[in-house]
Design an enzyme around this catalytic site. Structure first.
Site, PDB file in Angstrom:
ATOM      1  N   CYS A 197      35.373  32.359  34.969  1.00 36.37           N
ATOM      2  CA  CYS A 197      35.985  31.043  35.161  1.00 36.37           C
ATOM      3  C   CYS A 197      35.060  30.117  35.948  1.00 36.37           C
ATOM      4  CB  CYS A 197      37.322  31.191  35.876  1.00 36.37           C
ATOM      5  SG  CYS A 197      37.245  32.192  37.370  1.00 36.37           S
ATOM      6  N   HIS A 502      40.382  32.240  41.268  1.00 33.36           N
ATOM      7  CA  HIS A 502      40.191  31.598  39.969  1.00 33.36           C
ATOM      8  C   HIS A 502      39.620  30.201  40.181  1.00 33.36           C
ATOM      9  CE1 HIS A 502      40.833  30.562  35.822  1.00 33.36           C
ATOM     10  NE2 HIS A 502      41.611  29.548  36.145  1.00 33.36           N
TER      11      HIS A 502
END
Length: 1373
Positions: A197, A502
């Site tokens: 990510c 994330h």
């Protein structure tokens, strides 16, 4: 007046009344409709989409009123399935009282009930292609508000403290098909490989930067370079796909492959700022000597001055540095208050500090240490300004990494002109400074010293301009100051903790000034209010740990662009693309179309398991058949024929495909006359999984295929021959469940040509469940037949038919057949070079008649292989020769003076030999001599190494060299050896036998049944396995290549209910020694071997075709245990060291076991010890435990079990442990003033008193009793702990008076005690010393295998390899 007024009021009241009545009637009508709808029956419709494999397992459920028109049904199905109405058909499925192939008429105006739907029941419909074309997928053209609200999200739904980003956000509706449709925003997402990510966020930011994207497009790839390893080319391809692809998201695997990464890198999360720097370095290396060589510097590089200025003379030393980003501190070191905004953090970044006191600066002009000002000044701001918010920090209190979630605001427009001070340009010191490069260092000073330096706090120099005129410089600086207005266009957000989380990006498009959230494969519109949510923080103040309670989703990197109309670029239009980009766009479009076509083929491809019994090799082959649903059965057979590679085995016309159930080995049906039928129809459509398989059946050219009809059951018929005691291979017969037993017998009679009148049929319903079918009129279904069955048939006219089935010969033969397994046995090498004596069991005369009688059951099936008799004769001759050679050597060496004691064997009757051979054995015993113990050479390796090449371990070699029998123990020098019951070796035999006759259980061989191993013989001396299951058949076997040269193998068929003891006795003739002199090892996967020692257990745990290795060496007797001995080295880095394997016995004292260990320790380990120089103690995992005293008896005072482990500890002096009431603990002194732990010292306590412990610690350390503080160690021995943690992490000086209470619970020997002097102060470490010590401790604790609590996860360095090979360029990072 009054009447006229009334006349005016009446119409108004009437109008109001009529209006109210109308509303009431309307409401009444509505309620009536609702009530009628509630009373109307509902129709449950279940629609299965069989147009592709991804939707075949999904169901669309509609619960409609019975009056719903069929047209409306099609509309609802189209909405639910996402198809355009009119591009698909609906067929009736099974379970409806209409023809299975009936098609619903979409133009029908009838209600669904009139069309045949049944209320209250499940109405199954099949959604199929229309006119051979796939349904058209409906475009998402719904209103933007609903779609935006549905898909709008600024970040994931995080799980706090998540380790990685792979599962932090998972869309509930996400599937592979969802990435095929582009987002309504027009932008394409990036697929998260696992934890990439951070990479996706950076790539999307670069893609949305016009200047970077345009410059990348202008770079042209050279054909001579490898495209796979070219980072700019792969970025170019990715950007083209992001701009032109019709998918919702695309892969980044080609980009990461160009980085030189493998799949493991996808599971490693990194910092996005670190990736940015490393990737920019890699691009600069790749762009050398190109037009883009200086692109990164032109866009992202700024300059600043690092200076130190003397406050007495004005002398200034400086260095110019470059930067790609500005790191901004969230919270000053040691402060509880975070900076409120980015502007405040920027001011703090350039705030100078005063060097005074011990930190004074040595001035080269003053030639002394002076107070000075040290700071940074910005000289140049880049076009693209990158700000890193340093949210990750290290907490020295907990020694953990932490994330600072404090609130920090950032403006949409940032004015950097406020960080320029024009007055500073007037300073002559500044005028004398020139910028000559990023690494320049110099000094500036002025003879005209002024006091203006005191007013310079908090200012910087601004943009450095090369101009000789001071006025002109000031003017240009002022212009630059006014033009340093930056606009925010990218916010990279981190959600999670310091351990992992994330990343996603919020990016503003310069095309429409709209903000978008780029969250991996999801792209959605957001607002500026959503950007404000990334400031972080929470309401209220919670002190230093306030960030622990704040939101974990906050901004981490900010990217601004300078607002300059002359430099601000727009994205290149398609017609402005360079020629090579146009070609690349066309190439990628063609590849995407090809992928789309391939995907369409995949959607229409049936994938099913395919089996085939090879006609020549007779082995079942397995593969996967992939065939298009429109291909015919004939074409599918041709494809299966090629897949199974049968061209040279059988003609194509002798093959056919049939429906097959591999689990039950059942042929379900054949497809006669359907050669031209499409496979999609035969298999029931394209499905992800099928409940059946296909079998490619073959036949000989002179045979005819049998027709297999649905509903038939398959029966495998085995013919039994009672005279030969054989069970033939199966013959397949098909029958019907409604057939009677008599009809079934006639059916079998035709197949196997045996008379049905005398036929006995036995059904095996499950494992070893045999059922005689003797009721003539009973159906097969009533007898328990299923889809696939096994029966045994016997049709002789013997008297065995008159016996009860369970007493008959047939039942016994079938019972034996069901329990017989096949074992491959590797025999030990029969080599004269062995260093031990092998006791001969057979008579040395080599009489072949005895061998024939001994192995009457053995039959060699192959004429070209040596018979078992020949192998036995050869083994016997070799053993005889070995015995004679050793006797001759003993005579030549003049060792006849050393008398040897003849072995006293018990009379063992072989199960295979009906003749009493006790006299022969006694005659043999007189011929067997003991080899010279002085010539014996010990082996270093223990028998725990079962994969060695020798047939005997060092321990067993020692035992065998002494040639003691199962009743006699001799030590190495043949002197009498004391045993556990106080008898010597010369009297043990008679004493033990007399005690056994008296029924007393005091000796080793009379141990309890559940101890260690079991005796091979019962009280009568007969083998326990001899009484019942006797089937044992051996034949020679040629092993595969690589199984060991010179080794002999046997293929043995044996009843698995036989005991290990009886099995070993059957092997005696083949091994050449009694069963007590060899061991049985079972071979598992990866050639791992484990010894089978429980003699009373059966072979039921063995599987068919298991491998077994036989190794020479004395097997354990009843009451004996194999023990692994480890040396305890308390002060070594590895305190647990394996020494050897030994044998302990029930009734033996600890001292006797120590005496037996002496010889083994000297010969195998080189340890020359005496009995009083070492102790034995309990071992639990790696923890030392109870000290065993010399008078302790195994199984009475000390519990012992199979594969027991024990510590051997060498003593520095006399043994201090004399009784069980004493307690031995291991103490270790902690010296905080030196940050050091001393070595372990044992402390022996007479009681569990804390006062006594402190007195003992006082004696060995010299610390006064009142100053001693102690704590119990944690974890596994040696209870390692970092010296940075020990002082505060342990529970020092617990308030207890005894050691055996909470929280200590020290009740056994071996506990670890740390102690210290409470008056000794802890040394103060500098930051550098602490970091250095932390590295050393981390390395030390990791080497010992202990967890480093302050470093929970070792991060892998992020590297990009320019040549795509990690092992070639390790310096590039």
């Amino acid at each position: 007046m009054v009447p006229s007024e009334e006349n005016q009021l009446v119409p108004k009241e009437d109008m109001l009344w009529r209006c109210r009545q109308s509303i009431f009637d309307e409401m009444k009508k509505k309620f009536a409709q609702i009530e009628s709808a509630a009373d109307e029956p509902r129709v449950l419709c279940i629609i299965q989409d069989i147009t592709n494999s991804t939707t075949v397992n999904e169901r669309i459920t509609l619960n409609l009123p019975a009056s719903t028109p069929v047209k409306r049904l099609f509309e609802d199905v189209a909405t639910k399935a996402g198809y355009v109405n009119g591009t698909f058909d609906l067929f009736w499925g099974k379970g409806v009282n209409v023809a299975n192939t009936a098609l619903l008429d979409q133009s029908n105006d009838k209600s669904i009930v009139d069309a045949g739907f049944e209320p209250g029941k499940r109405n199954l419909l099949l959604l199929t292609d229309k006119d051979g074309k796939k349904p058209q997928i409906a475009l998402e053209e719904s209103s933007g508000a609903d779609d935006c609200n549905q898909d709008q999200f600024i970040g994931p739904l995080p799980r706090e403290g998540s380790v990685g980003c792979a599962n932090d956000y998972v869309s509930q509706n996400y599937s592979y098909s969802s990435i095929l449709n582009k987002s309504e925003t027009g932008y394409v997402g990036l697929v998260n490989q696992a934890m990439t990510c951070y990479l996706n966020s950076l790539l999307q930011t670069l893609f949305m930067t016009p200047e970077f994207r345009n410059a990348l497009y202008k770079w042209e790839f050279e054909e001579s370079e490898d495209p796979v390893t070219s980072i700019p080319y792969q970025l170019q391809r990715l950007f083209v796909l992001l701009q032109t692809s019709k998918k919702r998201a695309i892969e980044t695997t080609d980009v990461t492959r160009s980085f030189g990464w493998d799949s493991s890198e996808a599971w490693q999360q990194h910092d996005v700022q670190e990736l940015c720097r490393v990737m920019f370095d890699a691009l600069e290396q790749k762009w050398k000597q190109t037009e883009q060589a200086d692109l990164i510097n032109q866009l992202y590089q700024g300059k600043l001055k690092d200076y130190v200025r003397c406050l007495e003379c004005g002398y200034e030393s400086w260095r110019i540095d470059t930067y790609l980003d500005i790191p901004l501190v969230i919270r000053p070191y040691g402060s509880n208050q975070a900076f409120a905004s980015v502007e405040e953090a920027l001011h703090a970044f350039i705030q100078p500090e005063i060097l005074d006191g011990p930190n004074q600066y040595f001035c080269e002009r003053c030639k002394k240490k002076c107070d000075a000002r040290k700071g940074l000044r910005f000289l140049h701001f880049p076009y693209l300004l990158t700000l890193q918010l340093k949210r990750f920090d290290f907490d020295y209190t907990t020694m953990h990494r932490i994330k600072l979630n404090d609130r920090m605001t950032f403006p949409e427009e940032l004015d950097m002109g406020s960080f320029i001070d024009i007055e500073d340009e007037k300073s002559p010191q500044t005028e004398s400074c020139t910028d000559s490069g990023a690494e320049n260092e110099g000094s500036c000073h002025s003879d005209q010293m002024s006091n203006d330096f005191s007013n310079d706090d908090g200012v910087d120099e601004g943009i450095c301009l090369e101009s000789n005129s001071t006025a002109e410089r000031i003017s240009k600086v002022g212009n630059e100051k006014n033009s340093l207005l930056y606009e925010l266009f990218s916010v990279m957000v981190h959600s999670g903790s310091a351990a992992g989380g994330h990343y996603y990006a919020c990016i503003k498009s310069f095309s429409d000034d709209q903000w978008y959230s780029f969250n991996d494969q999801h792209v959605s519109k957001i607002t500026h209010e959503d950007i404000k949510k990334t400031y972080g923080g929470t309401s209220g103040s919670r002190g230093y740990y306030s960030s622990a309670f704040a939101s974990s989703t906050n901004a981490y990197m900010l990217i601004y662009r300078l607002k300059d109309p002359t430099r601000n670029a727009k994205f290149l239009e398609v017609n402005e693309y360079p020629e090579h980009i146009k070609k690349l766009v066309q190439k990628e479009k063609e590849l995407e179309e090809q992928e789309k076509r391939q995907r369409e083929i995949e959607r229409n491809t049936c994938k099913i398991k395919l089996f085939c019994m090879h006609p020549a090799k007779q082995i079942m082959m397995e593969n996967k058949l992939e065939v298009h649903k429109d291909r015919t059965l004939k074409e599918a057979v041709e494809r299966a024929y090629k897949i199974m590679d049968l061209e040279e085995a059988v003609p194509l016309e002798c093959c056919r495909l049939i429906k097959y159930d591999e689990f039950h080995d059942y042929l379900e049906r054949s497809y006669e006359g359907e050669e031209d039928t499409p496979m999609g129809i035969l298999l029931g459509g394209v499905k992800s999984t099928y409940m059946f398989d296909l079998l490619l059946e073959t036949r000989r050219p002179d045979q005819v295929f049998q027709c297999y009809k649905p509903g038939e059951v398959m029966v495998k018929v085995h013919v039994v021959d009672l005279k030969q005691e054989t069970v033939a291979s199966p013959i397949s017969v098909r029958a019907y469940l409604n057939q009677t037993v008599t009809e079934f017998k006639h059916l079998i009679s035709k197949a196997i040509h045996l008379p049905a009148e005398t036929m006995r049929v036995v059904l095996e319903r499950c494992y070893n469940d045999l059922r005689l079918l003797n009721v003539a009129n009973k159906t097969l279904k009533a007898e328990g037949f299923f889809r696939s069955n096994k029966v045994f048939v016997e049709s002789s006219e013997s008297q065995d038919r008159q016996l009860a089935f369970t007493d008959s010969h047939l039942w016994k033969l079938l019972d034996r057949h069901a329990n017989t397994i096949k074992l491959y046995v590797s025999l030990p090498e029969q080599s004269p070079g062995s260093q031990f004596r092998r006791t001969v069991f057979q008579k040395a005369s080599g009489d072949s008649s005895n061998l024939d009688e001994l192995c009457g059951r053995v039959k060699g099936p192959l004429s070209n292989i040596k018979s078992v008799e020949a192998i036995l004769e050869e083994s016997t001759e070799k053993l005889k020769t070995l015995s004679l050679q050793q006797q001759q050597q003993e005579g030549d060496n003049g060792d006849s003076s050393k008398s040897t004691e003849a072995s006293d064997f018990e009379n063992i009757e072989s199960p295979s030999n009906e003749v009493d051979s006790s006299a022969e054995n006694r005659e043999l015993e007189n011929q067997i001599q003991v080899s010279d113990p002085e010539n014996y050479q010990s082996e270093e390796r223990s028998d725990s190494d079962v994969n060695n090449d020798r047939s005997t371990s060092s321990v067993d070699s020692d035992i065998l060299s002494s040639s003691h029998s199962s009743d006699t123990l001799c030590n190495v020098d043949n002197a009498p050896m004391p045993l556990a019951n106080g008898l010597d070796s010369h009297s043990i035999t008679s004493s033990r036998r007399s005690k056994a006759n008296e029924g007393r259980k005091e000796t080793w061989d009379t141990a309890e049944e559940d101890s260690g191993t079991d005796s091979e013989y019962d009280e009568s001396g007969k083998s326990r396995g001899e009484t019942q299951y006797m089937y044992f058949k051996a034949e020679p076997y040629i092993a595969e290549e690589g199984s060991g040269e010179g080794q002999k193998w046997l293929l043995i068929h044996v009843d698995k209910r036989i005991t290990l003891s009886a099995f070993k006795q059957h092997l005696e003739p083949f091994v050449g020694v009694p069963s007590s002199q060899f061991k049985v090892f079972r071979v598992y996967a990866s050639n791992q071997e484990f010894e089978s020692v429980r003699l009373n257990e059966t072979l039921s745990t063995f599987s068919d075709e298991n491998k077994i290795t036989i190794r020479l060496g004395r097997a354990l007797k009843k009451g004996e245990y194999r023990v692994k001995v480890y040396q305890l080295l308390v002060n070594d880095p590895e305190p647990c060291k394996f020494l050897l394997d030994s044998v302990f016995a029930k009734g033996m004292t600890v001292r006797q076991s120590k005496e037996e260990l002496l010889t083994q320790l000297r010969e195998q380990c080189g340890l020359d010890l005496t009995v009083d120089r070492f102790r034995l103690r309990k071992k639990t995992w790696k923890n030392p435990g109870t000290v065993f005293l010399d008078y302790h008896v195994y199984e009475e005072d000390i519990n012992i079990s199979s594969n027991w482990e024990v510590f051997l500890e060498i003593l520095d002096g006399p043994e201090k442990m004399k009784s069980m009431s004493q307690l031995a603990v291991l103490s270790r002194k902690w010296r905080p003033s030196k940050m050091k732990l001393d070595s372990f010292q044992e402390v022996v306590l007479e009681s569990s008193s804390v006062d006594e412990l402190k007195e003992k610690l006082c004696e060995i350390s010299g610390i006064p009793v009142e100053n001693i503080e102690f704590a119990k160690g944690r974890g596994t021995f040696p209870c390692e702990i970092s010296v940075l943690e020990i002082h505060q992490d342990l529970d020092w000086n617990p308030k207890v008076s005894t050691l055996n209470v909470w929280p200590l619970y020290i009740c056994d020997d071996g506990a670890v005690i740390f102690y210290r002097d409470k008056n000794e102060q802890m040394v103060e470490l500098t930051e550098e010393q602490r970091n250095e010590l932390m590295k050393k401790e981390s390395s030390r604790l990791q080497k010992t295998g202990h967890r480093v609590t302050y470093s929970p996860r070792k991060e892998k360095a992020l590297k990009i390899y320019l040549d795509g090979a990690p092992n070639k360029d390790l310096t590039q990072d």
